[in-house]
Design a protein around this motif. Structure first.
Motif, PDB file in Angstrom:
ATOM      1  N   GLY A  70      77.095  67.437  88.729  1.00  0.00           N
ATOM      2  CA  GLY A  70      76.932  67.504  90.167  1.00  0.00           C
ATOM      3  C   GLY A  70      77.366  68.868  90.657  1.00  0.00           C
ATOM      4  N   SER A  71      76.602  69.440  91.569  1.00  0.00           N
ATOM      5  CA  SER A  71      76.853  70.819  91.973  1.00  0.00           C
ATOM      6  C   SER A  71      77.389  70.927  93.388  1.00  0.00           C
ATOM      7  CB  SER A  71      75.573  71.648  91.852  1.00  0.00           C
ATOM      8  OG  SER A  71      74.701  71.390  92.947  1.00  0.00           O
ATOM      9  N   GLN A  72      77.830  72.119  93.707  1.00  0.00           N
ATOM     10  CA  GLN A  72      78.305  72.419  95.050  1.00  0.00           C
ATOM     11  C   GLN A  72      77.179  72.310  96.063  1.00  0.00           C
ATOM     12  OE1 GLN A  72      81.529  75.332  95.564  1.00  0.00           O
ATOM     13  NE2 GLN A  72      80.037  76.548  96.711  1.00  0.00           N
ATOM     14  N   GLY A  73      75.941  72.480  95.599  1.00  0.00           N
ATOM     15  CA  GLY A  73      74.786  72.354  96.465  1.00  0.00           C
ATOM     16  C   GLY A  73      74.322  70.921  96.664  1.00  0.00           C
ATOM     17  N   GLY A  74      75.035  69.950  96.072  1.00  0.00           N
ATOM     18  CA  GLY A  74      74.668  68.548  96.251  1.00  0.00           C
ATOM     19  C   GLY A  74      73.544  68.085  95.348  1.00  0.00           C
ATOM     20  N   VAL A  75      73.350  68.747  94.208  1.00  0.00           N
ATOM     21  CA  VAL A  75      72.243  68.433  93.307  1.00  0.00           C
ATOM     22  C   VAL A  75      72.777  67.843  92.004  1.00  0.00           C
ATOM     23  CG1 VAL A  75      70.388  69.432  91.902  1.00  0.00           C
ATOM     24  CG2 VAL A  75      70.701  70.166  94.265  1.00  0.00           C
ATOM     25  N   VAL A  76      72.138  66.761  91.549  1.00  0.00           N
ATOM     26  CA  VAL A  76      72.414  66.202  90.225  1.00  0.00           C
ATOM     27  C   VAL A  76      71.468  66.862  89.224  1.00  0.00           C
ATOM     28  CG1 VAL A  76      72.306  64.146  88.771  1.00  0.00           C
ATOM     29  CG2 VAL A  76      73.236  63.990  91.085  1.00  0.00           C
ATOM     30  N   SER A  77      72.013  67.325  88.108  1.00  0.00           N
ATOM     31  CA  SER A  77      71.204  67.857  87.017  1.00  0.00           C
ATOM     32  C   SER A  77      71.430  66.996  85.780  1.00  0.00           C
ATOM     33  CB  SER A  77      71.566  69.312  86.704  1.00  0.00           C
ATOM     34  OG  SER A  77      71.265  70.157  87.784  1.00  0.00           O
ATOM     35  N   ARG A  78      70.369  66.801  85.019  1.00  0.00           N
ATOM     36  CA  ARG A  78      70.428  65.988  83.803  1.00  0.00           C
ATOM     37  C   ARG A  78      69.995  66.844  82.632  1.00  0.00           C
ATOM     38  NH1 ARG A  78      66.131  63.292  81.169  1.00  0.00           N
ATOM     39  NH2 ARG A  78      66.742  61.496  79.902  1.00  0.00           N
ATOM     40  N   ILE A  79      70.831  66.924  81.600  1.00  0.00           N
ATOM     41  CA  ILE A  79      70.488  67.648  80.379  1.00  0.00           C
ATOM     42  C   ILE A  79      70.549  66.663  79.228  1.00  0.00           C
ATOM     43  CG2 ILE A  79      71.159  69.504  78.810  1.00  0.00           C
ATOM     44  CD1 ILE A  79      72.365  70.948  81.223  1.00  0.00           C
ATOM     45  N   LEU A  80      69.431  66.436  78.592  1.00  0.00           N
ATOM     46  CA  LEU A  80      69.355  65.515  77.460  1.00  0.00           C
ATOM     47  C   LEU A  80      69.477  66.315  76.174  1.00  0.00           C
ATOM     48  CD1 LEU A  80      68.939  62.592  76.536  1.00  0.00           C
ATOM     49  CD2 LEU A  80      66.492  63.058  76.444  1.00  0.00           C
ATOM     50  N   LEU A  81      70.547  66.036  75.430  1.00  0.00           N
ATOM     51  CA  LEU A  81      70.805  66.743  74.183  1.00  0.00           C
ATOM     52  C   LEU A  81      70.354  65.895  73.008  1.00  0.00           C
ATOM     53  CD1 LEU A  81      74.446  67.972  74.877  1.00  0.00           C
ATOM     54  CD2 LEU A  81      72.303  69.081  75.484  1.00  0.00           C
ATOM     55  N   PRO A  82      69.781  66.510  71.989  1.00  0.00           N
ATOM     56  CA  PRO A  82      69.392  65.757  70.788  1.00  0.00           C
ATOM     57  C   PRO A  82      70.608  65.472  69.917  1.00  0.00           C
ATOM     58  CG  PRO A  82      68.930  68.070  70.471  1.00  0.00           C
ATOM     59  CD  PRO A  82      69.441  67.929  71.887  1.00  0.00           C
ATOM     60  N   SER A  83      70.377  64.853  68.777  1.00  0.00           N
ATOM     61  CA  SER A  83      71.442  64.598  67.817  1.00  0.00           C
ATOM     62  C   SER A  83      72.091  65.908  67.418  1.00  0.00           C
ATOM     63  CB  SER A  83      70.870  63.903  66.574  1.00  0.00           C
ATOM     64  OG  SER A  83      71.812  63.924  65.528  1.00  0.00           O
ATOM     65  N   ASP A  84      73.408  65.871  67.152  1.00  0.00           N
ATOM     66  CA  ASP A  84      74.097  67.098  66.752  1.00  0.00           C
ATOM     67  C   ASP A  84      74.042  67.314  65.246  1.00  0.00           C
ATOM     68  OD1 ASP A  84      77.563  65.922  66.806  1.00  0.00           O
ATOM     69  OD2 ASP A  84      75.799  65.181  65.758  1.00  0.00           O
TER      70      ASP A  84
END
Length: 844
Positions: free
Chosen positions: A45-59
């Motif tokens: 969650g950002s200061q600008g009020g935006v949710v960001s989603r980052i999908l990571l693969p298997s490590d």
């Protein structure tokens, strides 16, 4: 992510990957494992009020990407970034200050697949974890929600939330509903929370920590509390019992709390630069971990990662660093590892099933750190991170720029700048160079000391005055933007006096005194003045050069409070809502109906139906239990939408009264009121010159104003017609009748208040407020009260949450609204001047 083999462990943490989110400072992050078990989702969650989603693969595969942003500078294979994954519903009207996923809960199967966000607007939003659509808005906190945690036990987990309002709240959440179980009150300002293991099948536990309150020139009362929570027999509420309490064992406010199940310990971090490891039974401190070095930064966030073989305590710091203490059973070095970042580290969070962690940084990046050699970032990514850190540090340690030097007083005019006391230090511009000089009270002259070749990053000039410390204070504008102010402070001054002067100057809430004073103390310390700081106080002597380098502070945040803005609630016109007034209106309706040749009311409508409606509306103290029938409302509808404007005004007056009845204005009747309001606006707009008429414009505007107050149905109906309402108001604004003028100003005020409260307005609609208020002010005919209402409407529009309010502010500045506001307030009383002052502060 799987834990790393012990023979793969590096001796210290290293960067694994970095991800750019929406570019705004990242205030919070949650790591949510996916159902496939092979991937991980980072939600930020950002200061600008935006949710960001980052999908990571298997490590399983080490990172191999290099170069640019996200799939460039990521350092992770095929990581997918999705900004506002739920579309517009993912956008928040203020900063997102807390994030929690259901998959972070051990008993996640008992919960729907969701995540929750805490926002500066005081609300908790529950999102569907798959579609990211908004499911619920949990209301109850009166200030920013900054901490979220799960409280587990028999059955479904509870959500606990901590807020700036000094309370924690307990919630149940199901697939289709939510419920507040209880409130933990009595905290000292900001509350952070963490769930503890259940005591039994029915009794759960939670820990809360507070920031403390000002007592004299110190902040005290920051307290750890352990709560025992037992549900009532019907499960609808919780009995809360305080079973442990520890106060003031940190030397400053506590900023975060975490719990580790393996050690059964509580971890708290503080402004004093320490982390304390505590007993989960009663909160007493067993161990203190101190940030290395003498100048300890404010620690904003804490978490615990790994198992006993590779366990670490991680803290994010306000000065742009992360401290990691190895607390594993075989640790040989208890000194913290410090990893510098390019900006303030707002949040640290563990990655599941590993000793890795993620940081949320003010520069808009998420970064993962690891001790696994196979998961370290490529050289290009590590170098990009190191370069960003170096550039950030360099910007804080260089000497004054040419622009800075140009602002200093000219050395040849130094006689015009007298020192305040013996030993005062001032920086001057001498032949394009910054030189420090010291005041000699005996001779009444400045004595040159030397060239300033480096500056304390905090030092600077503010309003023409040189200070040891010029610190940023971020004002979270209710309109959704962030305004940065500056506070000047000199070593040796009382920080509470400085903070009080700042609060008075900018009209901030008095409750921020302790927070601002503590911030000054943390950033400035009480050290002796340094020549390179070029400020008052202190005595250096001799020639040569002066230099000092210190980390730049991340801005402190406070929320402004205004006495008059924004408008909360609605003004109404309820005169005549009594037996006498209603009888008069009904008589006028019947007079016009008898003379009508088309669309007349039936005898029953003009008789019994009208009488029944008048009888119901007249008894206002029974509104909570009385109802208005469809037949009664149908009569009003017929008159407003089918009668010509000259005969419609008594019907408009009747509608103006009826819309204040809760049943008449209920949600199920939204469509009805849309048609009635549209009919009224058509009648008003259809006049040859609305500004020259009285009855229809006045009653249309009063109907509009009351619609926002009546009920959810009428309010939403009016909200859907805001553009039409403002268009009609602007046409009626230059009326020669004072009652019409007051009605127009009130309709505009309530429209603006609805925009602010609902956040449904478009930028174009909100900008129309500026147009209408401009017409009101420009005609020069308005009395004091409608001028005040118009100015409050304008100020409220400037503070509409999100990008809408920011756009209104931008256009207002372009149009020079500030001077218009000052002219409007002049001659209209103290109230108008006070509102104008607040508007100018918003626009400053």
């Amino acid at each position: 992510m799987a834990a790393s083999p012990s023979d793969d462990l590096l001796p210290a943490y290293a960067l694994s990957a970095q991800y750019l989110t929406d570019g705004e400072p990242v205030r919070c992050v949650a790591a949510a494992p996916q159902n496939d078990g092979a991937s991980l989702e980072l939600l930020s969650g950002s200061q600008g009020g935006v949710v960001s989603r980052i999908l990571l693969p298997s490590d399983a595969t080490p990172p191999s990407n290099g170069g640019g942003e996200n799939g460039g500078d990521n350092g992770g294979d095929e990581a997918m970034l999705d900004i506002q994954p739920g579309g517009a519903n993912t956008r928040h009207p203020h900063q997102i200050t807390a994030l929690l996923s259901s998959s972070q809960c051990k008993t996640a199967a008992a919960l729907p697949a969701i995540y929750a966000t805490g926002c500066k607007d005081g609300n908790i939003r529950v999102m569907d974890a798959k579609s990211h659509e908004l499911k619920f808005v949990l209301e109850g906190h009166s200030n920013a929600v900054t901490s979220l945690s799960w409280v587990e036990g028999e059955g479904s987990p509870w959500l606990v939330s901590g807020s700036w309002d000094g309370t924690a709240r307990l919630w149940t959440i199901t697939e289709n509903s939510y419920h507040c179980l209880g409130v933990l009150e009595g905290h000292e300002n900001t509350v952070s929370v963490a769930g503890l293991p259940a005591e039994s099948d029915t009794v759960r536990r939670v820990v809360t920590v507070s920031a403390g309150v000002a007592e004299g020139n110190a902040i005290k009362g920051h307290t750890v509390r352990i709560w025992r929570l037992a549900p009532t027999p019907d499960g609808s509420a919780v009995k809360c019992e305080l079973v442990g309490r520890v106060s003031d064992d940190h030397a400053g406010p506590m900023r975060d709390v975490a719990y580790d199940a393996e050690t059964h310990s509580i971890y708290t971090c503080s402004n004093d630069g320490t982390v304390k490891i505590r007993s989960a039974a009663d909160g007493t401190c067993a161990t203190t971990l101190a940030y290395p070095g003498g100048d300890r930064p404010i620690l904003l966030s804490v978490c615990v990662v790994g198992d006993w073989k590779a366990k670490a305590v991680v803290a994010g710091a306000e000065d742009g660093s992360v401290a990691i203490w190895d607390v594993s059973s075989n640790a040989t070095n208890r000194e913290a590892q410090v990893i510098a970042h390019p900006g303030c580290v707002w949040k640290v969070a563990p990655l599941p099933d590993s000793s890795d962690f993620v940081t949320a940084c003010h520069d808009g990046h998420l970064r993962i750190f690891t001790r696994s050699a196979s998961k370290t970032a490529p050289a290009s990514v590590a170098e990009a991170f190191a370069t960003a850190v170096r550039e950030s540090q360099a910007a804080r340690s260089t000497g004054p720029s040419a622009d800075d030097i140009a602002q200093y007083p000219k050395w040849e005019l130094n006689a015009l700048h007298r020192g305040r006391s013996e030993g005062d230090v001032q920086v001057f511009n001498k032949d394009g160079k910054a030189i420090a000089a010291q005041w000699s009270a005996a001779s009444g002259t400045w004595i040159e000391v030397g060239e300033v070749t480096g500056t304390n990053a905090n030092a600077g000039t503010l309003n023409g005055q040189r200070y040891d410390h010029v610190l940023p204070i971020e004002i979270d504008v209710p309109g959704g933007g962030v305004q940065t102010l500056q506070i000047g402070y000199n070593n040796g001054e009382n920080p509470f006096v400085t903070a009080q002067a700042f609060i008075d100057e900018h009209m901030l809430d008095q409750n921020y005194l302790a927070q601002i004073a503590d911030y000054i103390q943390q950033r400035a310390g009480q050290s002796a003045p340094t020549l390179g700081m070029g400020a008052a106080g202190g005595g250096a002597s001799g020639g040569g050069s002066a230099g000092y380098s210190a980390p730049a502070p991340a801005p402190m945040e406070v929320a402004p409070t205004y006495e008059y803005l924004p408008m909360k609630g609605y003004k109404t016109f309820d005169a005549g809502v009594d037996a006498k007034g209603l009888a008069k209106v009904a008589g006028k309706v019947r007079e016009f109906n008898d003379a009508s040749t088309a669309n007349a009311l039936s005898p029953n409508e003009a008789g019994d139906v009208l009488d029944a409606l008048a009888a119901t509306l007249a008894v206002t103290n029974r509104y909570h239990s009385s109802t208005v029938s469809d037949a009664e409302l149908a009569a009003i509808h017929k008159m407003v939408t089918q009668w010509d404007a000259k005969r419609a005004f008594p019907a408009l007056d009747l509608a103006r009264m009826a819309v204040l009845h809760p049943d008449a204005a209920s949600a199920k009747r939204r469509g009805y009121w849309e048609e009635v309001l549209r009919g009224a606006l058509d009648a008003c707009s259809g006049l040859a010159d609305p500004a020259r008429e009285v009855a229809v414009p006045m009653l249309t505007m009063r109907l509009v104003a009351n619609s926002f107050k009546g009920g959810s149905g009428s309010a939403r109906a009016a909200g859907s017609l805001m553009d039409r309402i403002l268009e009609c108001a602007e046409a009626c604004a230059p009326s020669g009748n004072k009652n019409v003028r007051l009605s127009v100003a009130t309709a505009v005020l309530n429209t603006s208040s609805y925009m602010h409260a609902s956040s449904f307005a478009s930028s174009s609609s909100a900008v129309r407020i500026l147009d209408v208020v401009g017409s009101i002010v420009g005609c020069g005919m308005y009395e004091a009260e409608p001028i005040v209402r118009s100015l409050v409407a304008l100020g409220t529009a400037l503070l509409i949450p999100g990008g809408c309010g920011a756009e209104v502010q931008r256009i207002a500045k372009e149009r020079g609204i500030g001077s218009t506001v000052e002219r409007a307030a002049s001659g209209h009383g103290d109230m108008a001047k006070a509102v104008a002052k607040e508007i100018l502060l918003i626009l400053s």
